[in-house]
Design an enzyme around this catalytic site. Sequence first.
Site, PDB file in Angstrom:
ATOM      1  N   GLY A  21     149.620 -31.894 130.726  1.00 34.36           N
ATOM      2  CA  GLY A  21     150.314 -32.446 129.564  1.00 34.36           C
ATOM      3  C   GLY A  21     151.564 -31.666 129.283  1.00 34.36           C
ATOM      4  O   GLY A  21     151.924 -30.732 130.011  1.00 34.36           O
ATOM      5  N   MET A  23     152.061 -29.548 127.223  1.00 34.89           N
ATOM      6  CA  MET A  23     151.843 -28.168 126.805  1.00 34.89           C
ATOM      7  C   MET A  23     151.065 -27.381 127.848  1.00 34.89           C
ATOM      8  O   MET A  23     150.473 -26.363 127.550  1.00 34.89           O
ATOM      9  CB  MET A  23     151.131 -28.149 125.444  1.00 34.89           C
ATOM     10  CG  MET A  23     152.030 -28.634 124.327  1.00 34.89           C
ATOM     11  SD  MET A  23     151.145 -28.979 122.797  1.00 34.89           S
ATOM     12  CE  MET A  23     150.390 -30.551 123.175  1.00 34.89           C
ATOM     13  N   GLU A  25     148.925 -27.208 132.008  1.00 36.61           N
ATOM     14  CA  GLU A  25     147.890 -27.793 132.853  1.00 36.61           C
ATOM     15  C   GLU A  25     146.521 -27.491 132.261  1.00 36.61           C
ATOM     16  O   GLU A  25     146.285 -26.393 131.743  1.00 36.61           O
ATOM     17  CB  GLU A  25     147.993 -27.206 134.263  1.00 36.61           C
ATOM     18  CG  GLU A  25     149.349 -27.451 134.924  1.00 36.61           C
ATOM     19  CD  GLU A  25     149.610 -26.512 136.068  1.00 36.61           C
ATOM     20  OE1 GLU A  25     148.887 -25.484 136.176  1.00 36.61           O
ATOM     21  OE2 GLU A  25     150.544 -26.765 136.842  1.00 36.61           O
ATOM     22  N   GLU A  92     137.294 -25.475 123.436  1.00 37.89           N
ATOM     23  CA  GLU A  92     136.039 -26.216 123.578  1.00 37.89           C
ATOM     24  C   GLU A  92     136.244 -27.377 124.536  1.00 37.89           C
ATOM     25  O   GLU A  92     137.269 -28.071 124.491  1.00 37.89           O
ATOM     26  CB  GLU A  92     135.602 -26.730 122.207  1.00 37.89           C
ATOM     27  CG  GLU A  92     134.360 -27.588 122.222  1.00 37.89           C
ATOM     28  CD  GLU A  92     134.034 -28.151 120.853  1.00 37.89           C
ATOM     29  OE1 GLU A  92     133.070 -28.943 120.755  1.00 37.89           O
ATOM     30  OE2 GLU A  92     134.753 -27.827 119.879  1.00 37.89           O
ATOM     31  N   ASP A 136     150.950 -34.695 117.139  1.00 43.77           N
ATOM     32  CA  ASP A 136     150.894 -35.450 118.398  1.00 43.77           C
ATOM     33  C   ASP A 136     149.587 -36.234 118.469  1.00 43.77           C
ATOM     34  O   ASP A 136     148.948 -36.323 119.521  1.00 43.77           O
ATOM     35  CB  ASP A 136     151.021 -34.495 119.590  1.00 43.77           C
ATOM     36  CG  ASP A 136     151.406 -35.226 120.882  1.00 43.77           C
ATOM     37  OD1 ASP A 136     151.954 -36.343 120.792  1.00 43.77           O
ATOM     38  OD2 ASP A 136     151.158 -34.682 121.969  1.00 43.77           O
ATOM     39  N   LYS A 138     147.201 -39.168 118.936  1.00 44.95           N
ATOM     40  CA  LYS A 138     147.252 -40.403 119.713  1.00 44.95           C
ATOM     41  C   LYS A 138     145.880 -40.603 120.341  1.00 44.95           C
ATOM     42  O   LYS A 138     145.060 -39.668 120.394  1.00 44.95           O
ATOM     43  CB  LYS A 138     148.331 -40.292 120.793  1.00 44.95           C
ATOM     44  CG  LYS A 138     148.168 -39.085 121.700  1.00 44.95           C
ATOM     45  CD  LYS A 138     149.383 -38.862 122.568  1.00 44.95           C
ATOM     46  CE  LYS A 138     149.240 -37.584 123.401  1.00 44.95           C
ATOM     47  NZ  LYS A 138     150.455 -37.292 124.180  1.00 44.95           N
TER      48      LYS A 138
END
Length: 897
Positions: A21, A23, A25, A92, A136, A138
Site C-alpha cells: 500500500g 504506506m 509493504e 494485529e 483513509d 475505505k
Amino acid sequence: MPLTAGTRLGAYDIVSALGAGGMGEVYRATDPSLGREVAIKVLPDSVAQDPERLARFDREAKLLASLSHPNIAQVYGLEEEAASRRRFLVMELAAGDDLTVRISRGRIPVDEAIPIAIQIAHALEAAHGRGIVHRDLKPANIKLSANGDIKVLDFGLAKAFDSARAGASGGGAAGSDAQANSPTLTAQATAAGVILGTAAYMSPEQARGREADKRADIWSFGVVLFEMLTGARFFQGETISDTLAAVLRQEIDWASLPADTPAEIRRLLRRCLERDRKNRLHDIADARIVLEEISRGAKEPAPAPLAAPKGRSPWMAWVAIAVVMLAAGAAIGRWTVGSRASGAAQATIRLDVRTPPGVTDVRHPAVAPDGSFVVFVGESAKAPQLYLQKFDEAAPRAIDLTEGARQPFVSPDGRWIGFRRANRLERIAVDGGEPLPIADASTDGPGATWVPGGPIVFGTGWLQSLSAVSPEGGAVRQLTKLNAEKGEIGHWYPAALPDGRHVLFTVWAKATGLNDAETALLNIDTGEYRTLFKGAEARYVEPGAIVFFRAGAYHAVRFDPATFAVSGEPVRVLEDARGNVPAGTQTNASLSAGGTLAYTTGSSAADRKLVWVSPGGALAELPFPARAYNSLSIAPGGRRAAVGVLEAGRHVIRLLDFEQRTDDALDLPGSNWYPVWHPDGVRLAFRSMRKGDFDTYWKDASSAAPPEELLVTDRDDTPIAFTPDGKALVVEQSEADGTYPFKMLSLPPTGAPAPLVPFKSGGATITRDGKLMALVSARAGRDDVYVLPLGGKGTPERVSTGGGQAVAWSSNGTELYFARFPEILVTTIRLDAGRVRASGERVWARVEGADLPTVFAPGPDGRLLLALRTEPMTPSIRVVIGWDKEIARKLAVGASR
C-alpha cells in the site's frame, strides 16, 4: 527488496506477503515469543531513512499503539531490525476478507449492512475520542470476518505518513495538493485501481488539499455505507482528476438507494455527505445512535426518493435529524470511558485535557456551545494565558495575544472567546487575530455570559450588580440593582438560558461566602429577578436541570426551562471537581448546550502537611492529616498552634495540641482564617468573612463565648501580629487606590488604626521585644524581605539579596528566617543608631524533593521551624461528553429534547 517466506525480520518470521500500500509493504508473520500471528508493515525508504520524518512517524505510532478497541486492528509498536536497519510496524492480523470482497458480490441488505456500519462507527468513535482521525477509510481498510465482526485497518497511519511528509516538505496540509492527504495516492501512482479507489473515498476538503479532521472520516463513512447499500461505486472516473471532480461536484443519486432503505438512514447519509463540512454531521457517535435505534426496531416507513433542488443543500429538503448531539471526543492526554449503560444515548466519555508545558495550574474552563472545544486559563511563571483545546486536535495550544487574560467565555456561535483583562472585557476570534475591546470591567470581576441573540451580561464587580453590553461594544447598561433591604452586596456568575431572555446568577447577601449565596433568575428585558434556591455558580443542563455549587460540592436539581420551576431534592455530582472558595474568586465548571462538561479537578487549594524542619533540612511530619492549610501561628510556650484550613468550601480555624495530639475546629460563624495568638496565649485574633468583606475579630480560644469585633469596616482587614505587650495589633487594611498598607490598631480599639508602612506586604512578624518588624513585600518588583524598627521613625531596610518570603523571628529576636526555594535562610539583624543592619544571608536548611514552605513559625526550642509543606497537585481539566444524559438518569429527567 520484498521479503520472502521464511525470512526473519527482527524477532518475527515472515510467512507470506499480504500486499503493498501507500504506506509500505504488508506481510503475514509469526511472533515466536508470544505464539501468535501478526501483520508486519515495512515502512517505505522515504520515511525509514529520513531521521526527521521517522521521528514524526514514531510519535504518531506511539499514539496509535495506545488505541485499543475490539473493532480496530491494534498497532503493537514500531520496531527496527538491527542488521538491515529496516523500520516496521507490528500490528494485529485481522481475520477475514476486506469489505470490497463482500460489496463485489452485490449490495448488502439493510439488516446486514447496519451491524457492519455500527461497528465501523464504534471504531471511529473510539479513535476520534483519542484525537485520531483515520483519513483513509475505505472498504479495503475494513476486514469482515465470517461471523460478521469487523476490524478497521491502518487507523491513523495516514496522519502518521502525512506528518512525516509534511515535516520533510516544511508545509502543512492546508498548503499542499490533494495528494498530501492520501499516502496511498502518493505511493501508488502506477496502480490505477488503488488510486481511483482511494480518491473515491476522499472528503471534499481532502480533494481540495485542505487539512482533514474527524468530519473527513464521517464523509468516508457515508460513502462506505452508501456503497454497502447499493453495491456500486459511489464516485468514479477514468482518471484521478475525474474521480476528484466527482467527489467535489457530482450530484448524488439518492434514487439509487434501495426502496427499503429506512428514512432515518437516508437522512443520516445526507448529513454525512454534506460537502460543506460545517453542515456535515459533527460526531460519528450521532450516526451510531441512529443506526442502533434502527437496529432495535424503531424504523420509519421509507419515503419516496426525493432529489434535492439544484443549488441547495440536500438538507433543505428534509426535516433536521432528531438525534442527540454528543460533543466531539479527543486525544487530549489520557482517557477513560465512563458509565456506558444499555442504549447508546446513555453513553458518557470522560477525558483529561493535557496540561501544556510550563503551566502550573489550569482555571476557568469554558466549553463551546457545540462542544467542539474548551478554552481555559493556564497559569505559569510568566503570566496567565488562554489556551484552546479543540477536540479534533491532539493537544491544547496557547492563544496568541491573550497574556494576562482571565475568565474566558464563548459566543453562542462558537466563533468568539470573550475574556477579562486589564480592567476591561475583550473578545478574540477562535481562529486567532487581534483582540477587540468590548467594555470597561474589573479584571477579576465575577463572571460573564454571552446571551444567544443578545448582549454579554457580566458581573461589574464583586460588590456590585450585573450589567449588559453589546458584543460589539458601546454603552453599558445596568441590569440589576442590589437589594439593600435584603442585605444583597453582590451579583455574580451570570449564565444564560437557551431562550435568550433569561439568565441565572448568584446573589451574595451578607453571607459567609458561597455557602449562603442564592441562585436567582433574571429577565434581561425587564431587569426583574427572583431567587430560586440556596446555591451558587448555577449552570443550566439540558433537558431540564441546574448544576450549582454549595457547601463545598457541586449539586444538580431538576429545573423546568418553560416554567422556571425547581423540583425534587438536589443530588451531589462531580465528586472529583475542584471546589470553589468562600470568596468565590473563580468558576471551575462549564457546560455546553449539547451536554459536554468541562471542569477542573482536585482541590481549590493544595493540600499541605505540617512538618518540623531541623537545621540542614531534615523533615519530620506531625501526626495531623494533610489539609488545605493556609496559615498558622504557634502559641506562646510552643505547645499549641492555630491553623487556618479550607474545608468544604469554608475557611475554618483549628487548634492543634502537639502534646495531646488533639485537633479541634473552633466553633465560629462564617469563614475565618489567618489566626494570630495574643501574647497571653489565650486569645486569638483572626480574619473573618461574615458581613460581606474581611474583618478582624478575636476570642478566647478556650471559651465557648462568641468572638468580639476588633476592626469591622467597609474595607478588607487582616490581623498580622500583636505587639509583645498585647496593647496593639498590626493589621493590613485595604485602601481605595488598591494598596494594602500596614496599620497599628490600639487595644482595646478607640478609633481607626494608625498608618505604619505604606506598601503592601506578603506577611510580617514582630520580635518578642517589640522593637523590630520583618515583612515581605514586592515593592521593588519581586518578593523581598524588609525589616522595620517599631516605635521610631526608621524606614524599612531590605535584608534579602535575592528575594525571599515567609518570615519568622528566632526566639531571641536577633535572627530572622526566610524562605527562598529550595532553601530556608537566616540572617542576623541588629539596630545600629536606629538603623537596621543585616549580617548577610546563610543557608539554615535546604529542602529537597518537596515544595518549599511559604508559611512557617519558630518551634518551642528555638531551633525547629513548624512549616507547611505543599503536597504535589497535578492540575487537570476533565471533559465529560454526554454528561447531560448522566444527569438526566440521576434526576429521572426525560432524556428527549
